[in-house]
Scaffold this motif. Structure first.
Motif, PDB file in Angstrom:
ATOM      1  N   ILE A   1       0.862  -1.187   0.000  1.00 33.54           N
ATOM      2  CA  ILE A   1       0.000   0.000   0.000  1.00 33.54           C
ATOM      3  C   ILE A   1       0.895   1.231   0.000  1.00 33.54           C
ATOM      4  N   MET A   2       0.650   2.130  -0.927  1.00 37.59           N
ATOM      5  CA  MET A   2       1.459   3.345  -1.023  1.00 37.59           C
ATOM      6  C   MET A   2       0.646   4.442  -1.678  1.00 37.59           C
ATOM      7  N   THR A   3       1.063   5.680  -1.472  1.00 38.54           N
ATOM      8  CA  THR A   3       0.346   6.808  -2.072  1.00 38.54           C
ATOM      9  C   THR A   3       0.988   7.145  -3.413  1.00 38.54           C
ATOM     10  N   ALA A   4       1.879   8.127  -3.412  1.00 36.19           N
ATOM     11  CA  ALA A   4       2.531   8.526  -4.661  1.00 36.19           C
ATOM     12  C   ALA A   4       3.547   7.482  -5.079  1.00 36.19           C
ATOM     13  N   GLY A   5       3.970   7.569  -6.326  1.00 35.81           N
ATOM     14  CA  GLY A   5       5.036   6.698  -6.771  1.00 35.81           C
ATOM     15  C   GLY A   5       6.295   6.961  -5.959  1.00 35.81           C
ATOM     16  N   ALA A   6       7.057   5.925  -5.637  1.00 40.86           N
ATOM     17  CA  ALA A   6       8.281   6.068  -4.848  1.00 40.86           C
ATOM     18  C   ALA A   6       9.389   5.304  -5.556  1.00 40.86           C
ATOM     19  N   GLY A   7      10.004   5.950  -6.536  1.00 39.91           N
ATOM     20  CA  GLY A   7      11.051   5.280  -7.296  1.00 39.91           C
ATOM     21  C   GLY A   7      11.520   6.132  -8.452  1.00 39.91           C
TER      22      GLY A   7
ATOM     23  N   GLU B   1       8.635 -11.969  -9.214  1.00 44.70           N
ATOM     24  CA  GLU B   1       7.454 -12.840  -9.244  1.00 44.70           C
ATOM     25  C   GLU B   1       7.258 -13.526  -7.893  1.00 44.70           C
ATOM     26  N   GLY B   2       6.073 -13.365  -7.324  1.00 38.41           N
ATOM     27  CA  GLY B   2       5.737 -13.999  -6.063  1.00 38.41           C
ATOM     28  C   GLY B   2       5.915 -13.127  -4.841  1.00 38.41           C
ATOM     29  N   LEU B   3       6.698 -12.067  -4.973  1.00 34.99           N
ATOM     30  CA  LEU B   3       6.902 -11.175  -3.827  1.00 34.99           C
ATOM     31  C   LEU B   3       5.632 -10.418  -3.477  1.00 34.99           C
ATOM     32  N   LEU B   4       4.985  -9.840  -4.503  1.00 34.46           N
ATOM     33  CA  LEU B   4       3.741  -9.102  -4.294  1.00 34.46           C
ATOM     34  C   LEU B   4       2.560  -9.916  -4.815  1.00 34.46           C
ATOM     35  N   GLY B   5       1.481  -9.899  -4.054  1.00 32.85           N
ATOM     36  CA  GLY B   5       0.248 -10.533  -4.512  1.00 32.85           C
ATOM     37  C   GLY B   5      -0.828  -9.513  -4.806  1.00 32.85           C
ATOM     38  N   ARG B   6      -0.675  -8.311  -4.214  1.00 29.76           N
ATOM     39  CA  ARG B   6      -1.684  -7.270  -4.398  1.00 29.76           C
ATOM     40  C   ARG B   6      -1.023  -5.911  -4.166  1.00 29.76           C
ATOM     41  N   VAL B   7      -1.455  -4.919  -4.927  1.00 30.32           N
ATOM     42  CA  VAL B   7      -0.950  -3.550  -4.773  1.00 30.32           C
ATOM     43  C   VAL B   7      -2.134  -2.600  -4.724  1.00 30.32           C
ATOM     44  N   ILE B   8      -2.116  -1.720  -3.726  1.00 32.28           N
ATOM     45  CA  ILE B   8      -3.092  -0.627  -3.633  1.00 32.28           C
ATOM     46  C   ILE B   8      -2.279   0.651  -3.664  1.00 32.28           C
ATOM     47  N   ALA B   9      -2.350   1.381  -4.765  1.00 29.82           N
ATOM     48  CA  ALA B   9      -1.466   2.530  -4.942  1.00 29.82           C
ATOM     49  C   ALA B   9      -2.137   3.614  -5.770  1.00 29.82           C
ATOM     50  N   ALA B  10      -1.639   4.826  -5.612  1.00 33.38           N
ATOM     51  CA  ALA B  10      -2.111   5.931  -6.438  1.00 33.38           C
ATOM     52  C   ALA B  10      -1.322   6.032  -7.729  1.00 33.38           C
ATOM     53  N   ASN B  11      -0.081   5.546  -7.691  1.00 32.04           N
ATOM     54  CA  ASN B  11       0.782   5.687  -8.861  1.00 32.04           C
ATOM     55  C   ASN B  11       1.511   4.381  -9.131  1.00 32.04           C
ATOM     56  N   PHE B  12       1.436   3.909 -10.359  1.00 31.56           N
ATOM     57  CA  PHE B  12       2.159   2.712 -10.785  1.00 31.56           C
ATOM     58  C   PHE B  12       3.320   3.059 -11.718  1.00 31.56           C
ATOM     59  N   GLY B  13       3.364   4.289 -12.194  1.00 33.13           N
ATOM     60  CA  GLY B  13       4.326   4.659 -13.227  1.00 33.13           C
ATOM     61  C   GLY B  13       5.766   4.575 -12.798  1.00 33.13           C
ATOM     62  N   ARG B  14       6.037   4.700 -11.499  1.00 31.36           N
ATOM     63  CA  ARG B  14       7.420   4.675 -11.018  1.00 31.36           C
ATOM     64  C   ARG B  14       7.887   3.282 -10.643  1.00 31.36           C
TER      65      ARG B  14
END
Length: 663
Positions: A56-62, A75-88
């Motif tokens: 879970i994160m707000t703005a992109g961090a990267g 692969e396998g580390l994350l199963g779900r993402v709740i975020a405002a930004n995926f671009g970073r």
């Protein structure tokens, strides 16, 4: 006894379990706990655990190249993402697009405020942010792919009004960042550019029985941090990790800048002057919308240029620029430091800034656009095969008192040239931005109209205004042909009545004297009085009403002219090219009512815009005033002459009656 909470990154990360919900901090490239992300990546690559995490994160961090949350793509580390930004984190975004992980793209401010709801043990957040966009469950509920089926956003009705209810997700682990920590885990952020949501995230994890891991630059003596300087108290912190310098940069482009951290104030003689190109044309035109003494938010990309133009035109002291990350005032930073500010007046927490934004605190925002359709809908979140995310766009665009979308008319290889004050399209962009239907609705034009929110769309070659009939072409750059350079590169035909030329000053490489316009210093020059005809002529051609303050300034100028005339006057007002937000028509009509009551014999006005005439007539009629709004100047003057003849005839009749009575 007080516990020494200082541990290695590996020791801290070893506490994370498979299936945990992890939240992390950071804004674009600033304030990222890089050492913690790197340690989590290292543990997973070496051991295959922990897996199936929810991020879970707000703005992109990267940096969009693999750093920050981009490290978590395995692969396998994350199963779900709740975020405002995926671009970073493009590889994570691609995994979501490929249905390999579940994902939600929610407004940045909503996620930021949900941290507080989690901390308080509340089930979620009620907000109007996201209504009628892709976040609305009637339009997708923020789900980014088909494998994501669970609804975490609902439409609810409260006292007859629609709201969205965002369900809170309990947090198990919080990654936060600070500058200094004492052995008990008390944190200060003296060398950080922003404070973001550190406190709310820590409370959310702590009150859920989770753990809080803080990355810092240094350890200081117990009790040496002053109480008011402690931004996160040690009672909320479980582990403190001292990061190596390369993992604790202020941002990826700056190791440390004391001015961005607010440790010092530095002389700012002005930003570097922009080259007069398409980007500057857009920024210059958008700058005409700046509200004096107003609070403004600028988005990334073309809108950033407004800061430079405002500085060049010496209007910066009359506006307060802010960022959703929490910076108030100062000179907004760009590039890798975007979100921070040099010489800021204040830095507040991100969730508090969104409280201010959501409550209507912004007088204006200027944001970018990737796609726009004929209804005024705008897409910035998913286009061209990319899942970018909305960031704070939905919070900001839905709640600002005025919205200006800014960007080039087309994209991908556009080349323009300015020659002797005229714009020429040397090479057209490969991709159209004005399309039949946006791929994803990040901003709803009809919803903005419903709420009477003024919306403008500024490009290098033309300007559109949002009306009830959709986009209206209102201004065209000198040298641009409407058919060849505008309509030929749109998938829809906008409303076209009587577009006026864009201000010629925009296309000359010299100061525009914008300050005089914004402060209405030249307004008296628009008013002239003919004592022979007792006629006050008011030339408002090309003038715009940005706020009620503009109406008050006009009222003062007109009242002064009437008082100087020494009698009630006849007035004619030229409204050609005049612009006013739909939310200000009633205030404008109230001014006319006041002048009619105390200073006018009669008044008439003309405007070639049918929409303006209609709205003006409606506003005047609501106040019981005769509209007298004509299409042409000749018609307005003919009406006035007829009124003068009638008044003269009545006066002559009044003079005759006493004579007959006397005889």
């Amino acid at each position: 006894m007080k516990k020494n909470k200082i541990v290695s990154a590996d020791e801290a990360i070893a506490l994370i379990r498979t299936d945990d919900v992890v939240t992390t901090t950071g804004f674009v490239q600033s304030c990222i706990p890089e050492a913690l992300h790197a340690a989590l990546e290292k543990r997973f690559v070496e051991t295959g655990a922990p897996g199936n995490l929810t991020l879970i994160m707000t703005a992109g961090a990267g940096d969009s190249k693999g750093l920050g949350t981009g490290r978590l793509h395995h692969e396998g580390l994350l199963g779900r993402v709740i975020a405002a930004n995926f671009g970073r984190m493009p590889k994570v975004a691609q995994a979501a697009q490929d249905n390999r992980i579940r994902g939600y793209n929610l407004p940045q401010g909503v996620i930021s405020q949900l941290y507080r709801a989690c901390a308080a043990g509340q089930p979620g957040l009620f907000s109007k942010v996201g209504l009628h966009t892709y976040v609305d469950p009637r339009h997708g509920g923020g789900r980014v792919n088909t494998v994501t089926t669970e609804e975490i956003v609902k439409v609810v009705e409260v006292e007859g009004e629609e709201w969205l209810f965002y369900r809170a997700t309990k947090i198990d682990v919080a990654f936060i960042r600070a500058t200094s920590a004492d052995p008990s885990g008390n944190l200060c952020v003296s060398k950080e550019a922003l404070t973001l949501d550190n406190l709310a995230q820590a409370m959310a994890a702590r009150n859920n029985g989770g753990i809080v891991i803080a990355q810092v630059e240094r350890i200081v003596e117990q009790g040496s941090i002053k109480p008011k300087d402690v931004r996160v108290p040690g009672i909320l912190v479980d582990c403190v990790v001292v990061a190596p310098p390369e993992h604790h940069r202020m941002n990826y482009g700056v190791q440390h800048d004391a001015a961005l951290a607010g440790e010092i104030r530095v002389p700012v003689t002005g930003l570097k002057k922009m080259t007069l190109d398409a980007r500057k044309i857009i920024a210059r035109r958008a700058a005409f919308e700046l509200p004096p003494n107003g609070v403004v938010n600028l988005g990334v990309g073309a809108p950033e240029g407004i800061s430079s133009v405002a500085n060049e035109e010496k209007v910066t002291p009359y506006i307060t620029l802010t960022t959703e990350a929490g910076a108030v005032g100062g000179v907004l930073a760009s590039g890798s430091s975007f979100g921070a500010a040099t010489n800021a007046d204040a830095i507040i927490d991100q969730n508090q800034m969104f409280d201010f934004y959501d409550g209507g605190g912004l007088d204006m925002t200027c944001l970018g656009l990737a796609e726009c359709d004929g209804a005024g809908n705008v897409n910035t979140s998913r286009f061209g095969g990319r899942l970018n995310g909305c960031g704070g766009f939905i919070n900001i665009s839905q709640n600002a008192r005025k919205v200006v979308f800014a960007g080039t008319f087309t994209s991908g290889g556009l080349v323009t040239e300015i020659d002797e004050g005229r714009l020429r399209i040397v090479q057209e962009g490969r991709s159209r931005k004005f399309v039949a239907a946006v791929e994803q609705n990040t901003f709803s034009g009809p919803f903005a109209q419903e709420r009477r929110q003024p919306v403008l769309y500024v490009t290098e070659r033309c300007v559109f205004n949002l009306t009830q009939a959709g986009l209206e072409l209102i201004e065209v750059a000198p040298g641009i042909d409407i058919g060849r350079d505008i309509l030929a590169h749109m998938d829809f035909t906008p409303v076209i009545e009587n577009p006026i030329p864009m201000d010629l000053r925009i296309f000359r490489d010299e100061p525009m004297e914008l300050l005089a316009d914004l402060l209405n210093l030249n307004l008296p020059d628009r008013v002239s009085y003919d004592p022979g005809r007792n006629l006050l002529f008011v030339n408002l051609e090309g003038w715009q009403v940005r706020s009620k303050g503009d109406i008050d300034a006009l009222r003062q100028v007109l009242e002064t002219a009437c008082l100087k005339a020494g009698q009630r006057v006849n007035s004619v007002v030229n409204h050609d090219g005049f612009r006013i937000g739909e939310n200000l028509y009633d205030d404008y009509a109230e001014m006319i009512e006041y002048l009619s009551k105390y200073h006018y014999l009669t008044t008439t006005r003309y405007a070639t815009s049918a929409f303006l005439r209609l709205k003006m007539q409606e506003a005047l009629s609501r106040r019981g005033l005769a509209p007298h709004v004509f299409e042409r100047r000749s018609e307005a003057h003919a009406f006035l002459e007829a009124a003068e003849r009638e008044a003269a005839a009545q006066q002559a009749l009044a003079d005759v009656i006493p004579l007959r009575a006397a005889s």
